[in-house]
Motif scaffolding. Structure first.
Motif, short mmCIF file in Angstrom:
data_model
loop_
_atom_site.label_atom_id
_atom_site.label_comp_id
_atom_site.label_asym_id
_atom_site.label_seq_id
_atom_site.Cartn_x
_atom_site.Cartn_y
_atom_site.Cartn_z
N VAL A 1 2.47 2.27 9.59
CA VAL A 1 1.28 1.53 9.20
C VAL A 1 1.39 -0.08 9.56
O VAL A 1 2.44 -0.51 9.39
CB VAL A 1 0.72 1.68 7.74
CG1 VAL A 1 0.46 3.25 7.45
CG2 VAL A 1 1.92 1.32 6.80
N PRO A 2 0.35 -0.64 9.75
CA PRO A 2 0.35 -2.26 10.07
C PRO A 2 0.46 -3.17 8.88
O PRO A 2 0.79 -4.08 8.81
CB PRO A 2 -0.90 -2.46 10.66
CG PRO A 2 -1.97 -1.45 10.28
CD PRO A 2 -1.10 -0.04 10.11
N ILE B 1 3.32 -5.29 -2.06
CA ILE B 1 3.67 -5.15 -3.55
C ILE B 1 2.81 -6.00 -4.24
O ILE B 1 2.45 -6.97 -4.25
CB ILE B 1 5.13 -5.71 -3.61
CG1 ILE B 1 6.07 -4.74 -2.88
CG2 ILE B 1 5.36 -5.63 -5.19
CD1 ILE B 1 7.58 -5.53 -3.22
N SER B 2 1.79 -4.88 -4.88
CA SER B 2 0.74 -5.41 -5.69
C SER B 2 0.92 -5.52 -7.22
O SER B 2 1.31 -4.48 -7.76
CB SER B 2 -0.74 -4.70 -5.03
OG SER B 2 -1.75 -5.06 -5.91
N LEU B 3 0.46 -6.62 -7.50
CA LEU B 3 0.85 -6.66 -9.13
C LEU B 3 -0.95 -6.79 -9.82
O LEU B 3 -1.46 -7.93 -9.45
CB LEU B 3 1.67 -7.86 -9.73
CG LEU B 3 3.09 -7.69 -9.14
CD1 LEU B 3 3.85 -8.86 -9.50
CD2 LEU B 3 3.76 -6.56 -9.83
N LEU C 1 2.61 -7.64 3.96
CA LEU C 1 3.03 -7.36 5.63
C LEU C 1 1.67 -7.25 6.24
O LEU C 1 0.95 -6.09 5.74
CB LEU C 1 3.87 -6.58 5.84
CG LEU C 1 4.21 -6.30 7.44
CD1 LEU C 1 4.77 -7.46 7.99
CD2 LEU C 1 5.16 -5.09 7.44
N GLY C 2 1.05 -7.80 7.06
CA GLY C 2 -0.27 -7.55 7.73
C GLY C 2 -1.26 -8.06 6.96
O GLY C 2 -2.65 -7.54 7.36
N LEU C 3 -1.21 -8.90 6.00
CA LEU C 3 -2.50 -9.19 5.41
C LEU C 3 -2.26 -10.75 4.99
O LEU C 3 -1.29 -11.14 4.73
CB LEU C 3 -2.65 -8.47 3.96
CG LEU C 3 -4.00 -8.68 3.25
CD1 LEU C 3 -5.09 -7.99 3.97
CD2 LEU C 3 -3.80 -7.94 1.84
N LYS C 4 -3.44 -11.52 5.16
CA LYS C 4 -3.29 -13.04 5.03
C LYS C 4 -3.50 -13.54 3.60
O LYS C 4 -2.79 -14.50 3.19
CB LYS C 4 -4.34 -13.54 5.95
CG LYS C 4 -3.98 -13.29 7.25
CD LYS C 4 -5.08 -13.95 8.19
CE LYS C 4 -4.97 -13.93 9.81
NZ LYS C 4 -6.03 -14.37 10.64
N GLU D 1 -13.29 -6.96 6.46
CA GLU D 1 -11.96 -7.21 6.77
C GLU D 1 -11.33 -7.01 5.25
O GLU D 1 -11.91 -7.58 4.31
CB GLU D 1 -11.67 -8.89 7.11
CG GLU D 1 -12.01 -9.03 8.59
CD GLU D 1 -10.97 -8.57 9.49
OE1 GLU D 1 -9.90 -8.10 8.81
OE2 GLU D 1 -11.33 -8.13 10.68
N PRO D 2 -10.29 -6.33 5.15
CA PRO D 2 -9.38 -5.76 6.28
C PRO D 2 -9.71 -4.29 6.79
O PRO D 2 -8.87 -3.93 7.26
CB PRO D 2 -7.86 -5.94 5.60
CG PRO D 2 -8.15 -5.51 4.22
CD PRO D 2 -9.62 -6.22 3.88
N ASN D 3 -10.99 -3.99 6.53
CA ASN D 3 -11.36 -2.68 7.25
C ASN D 3 -10.36 -1.52 6.81
O ASN D 3 -9.94 -0.68 7.65
CB ASN D 3 -11.54 -2.89 8.61
CG ASN D 3 -12.48 -3.84 9.02
OD1 ASN D 3 -12.16 -4.86 9.65
ND2 ASN D 3 -13.82 -3.66 8.61
#
Length: 354
Positions: A44-45, A49-51, A63-66, A108-110
């Motif tokens: 995947v693009p 790691i989300s808290l 990775l792949g997200l601004k 975004e990010p769709n």
């Protein structure tokens, strides 16, 4: 859009998250490596790691997200932490009433595909997720799901070891006991990192080394066997037909069966690898004639596998030349492979000039 529920143990969960003292900290290589591996294994693009904080989700690694964070009410991960026992997988957000009209889906990010494995503390609180995202609908293969769970557990261990190591470091001067504890946790972290390193060198479906591990083994053999090192590229003939007619699970079974056969003919643990898709690599520390004979043995063994389907392989073989990189040797073997396919498949072809 359906807003996520608040977990019953929210107070304890937030207290556990705060105890890690990690929110709004700079990037760290240990976490970035885990995200990169998750993205590679799941193909995947985007991986994160989300808290999940009280009113936001914050990304320790991405990775792949601004963006660095999003509101909690929009967070897919806020849904994933509601059940710490299993990952949340959304194959197609457009078909899921919880997410089909989310701003993260329509703009975004769709997001079209999401899979998040909860990060769980030793006390059982889910404080976030290791998640992978794509812009097209998809499913996780069983081995990808297993790998994502393993990586989420590894992330949780790194978080815990980081917390303990920092706490012990602050108190190190108080007692020799703290010093021993710190050493113990450091050893555990090194062991975990060793497991992670092995994961980066192994194909999750077949258990064979991947191309990265093969290249390292090839470079080592090159120093030992200059002029007597051969490399072969093997391709399962008409593999797309197997997948199209019998389905991908059957194709995976065939890949595993071929891998087991190649392992039997490998001269060393790193001498056989999965190159990608239905292609494999083999290395022979011998002269060209002996290697060609071994390839014929391999070809016949695969043709006689009791898998219930007609199965053959085409093989290209090349001699490693002095001063040549492993990639160049593999490229010439690959050209020989295509010559074998053009000549009717189920055969061994030697690279031109060898």
């Amino acid at each position: 859009m359906q807003k996520p529920d608040i977990p019953a143990n929210e107070a304890e969960r937030l207290a556990a998250l705060r105890s890690y003292d990690i929110l709004d900290t700079p990037p760290e290589p240990d976490f970035d490596d885990l995200v990169a591996i998750a993205a590679a294994i799941c193909d995947v693009p985007t991986a994160l790691i989300s808290l999940v904080d009280s009113d936001r989700q914050w990304f320790k690694s991405k990775l792949g997200l601004k963006v660095d964070q999003t509101p909690r009410e929009l967070a897919f991960c806020a849904h994933a932490i509601l059940d710490p026992s299993q990952p949340l997988v959304v194959p197609d957000t457009h078909q899921d009433e919880r997410f089909h009209d989310s701003p993260l889906v329509v703009d975004e990010p769709n997001i079209r595909f999401y899979a998040g494995a909860p990060l769980v503390t030793p006390q059982g609180e889910a404080i976030g997720t290791l998640c992978v995202i794509d812009t097209v609908p998809r499913q996780l293969l069983p081995q990808q799901r297993k790998a994502l769970l393993a990586l989420s557990k590894q992330t949780s261990r790194v978080l815990e070891l980081r917390r303990v190591s920092r706490a012990l470091a602050r108190q190190l001067q108080e007692s020799d006991w703290y010093e021993k504890q710190l050493l113990q946790y450091q050893q555990q972290l090194e062991a975990s990192n060793a497991d992670l390193a092995a994961l980066t060198r192994t194909d999750p479906l077949t258990g064979l080394p991947n191309r990265r591990a093969f290249a390292a083994a090839f470079e080592q053999a090159q120093a030992r066997r200059d002029g007597r090192l051969q490399v072969a590229v093997l391709d399962i003939d008409h593999f797309k037909v197997i997948n199209d007619v019998h389905g991908h699970p059957e194709g995976d079974r065939i890949l595993v069966a071929v891998a087991e056969t190649l392992r039997l003919y490998a001269s060393a643990p790193g001498a056989v690898a999965r190159y990608g898709g239905e292609e494999f690599l083999m290395m022979f520390e011998s002269d060209l004639r002996q290697a060609e004979l071994q390839c014929e043995f391999v070809r016949e063994a695969i043709a006689n596998l009791p898998v219930g389907l007609p199965l053959t392989v085409s093989i290209g073989l090349a001699t490693h030349r002095a001063g040549e990189s492993s990639a160049d040797s593999i490229a010439r073997a690959d050209q020989a492979l295509y010559a074998a396919k053009r000549s009717g498949r189920n055969r061994v072809e030697v690279a031109e000039g060898d």
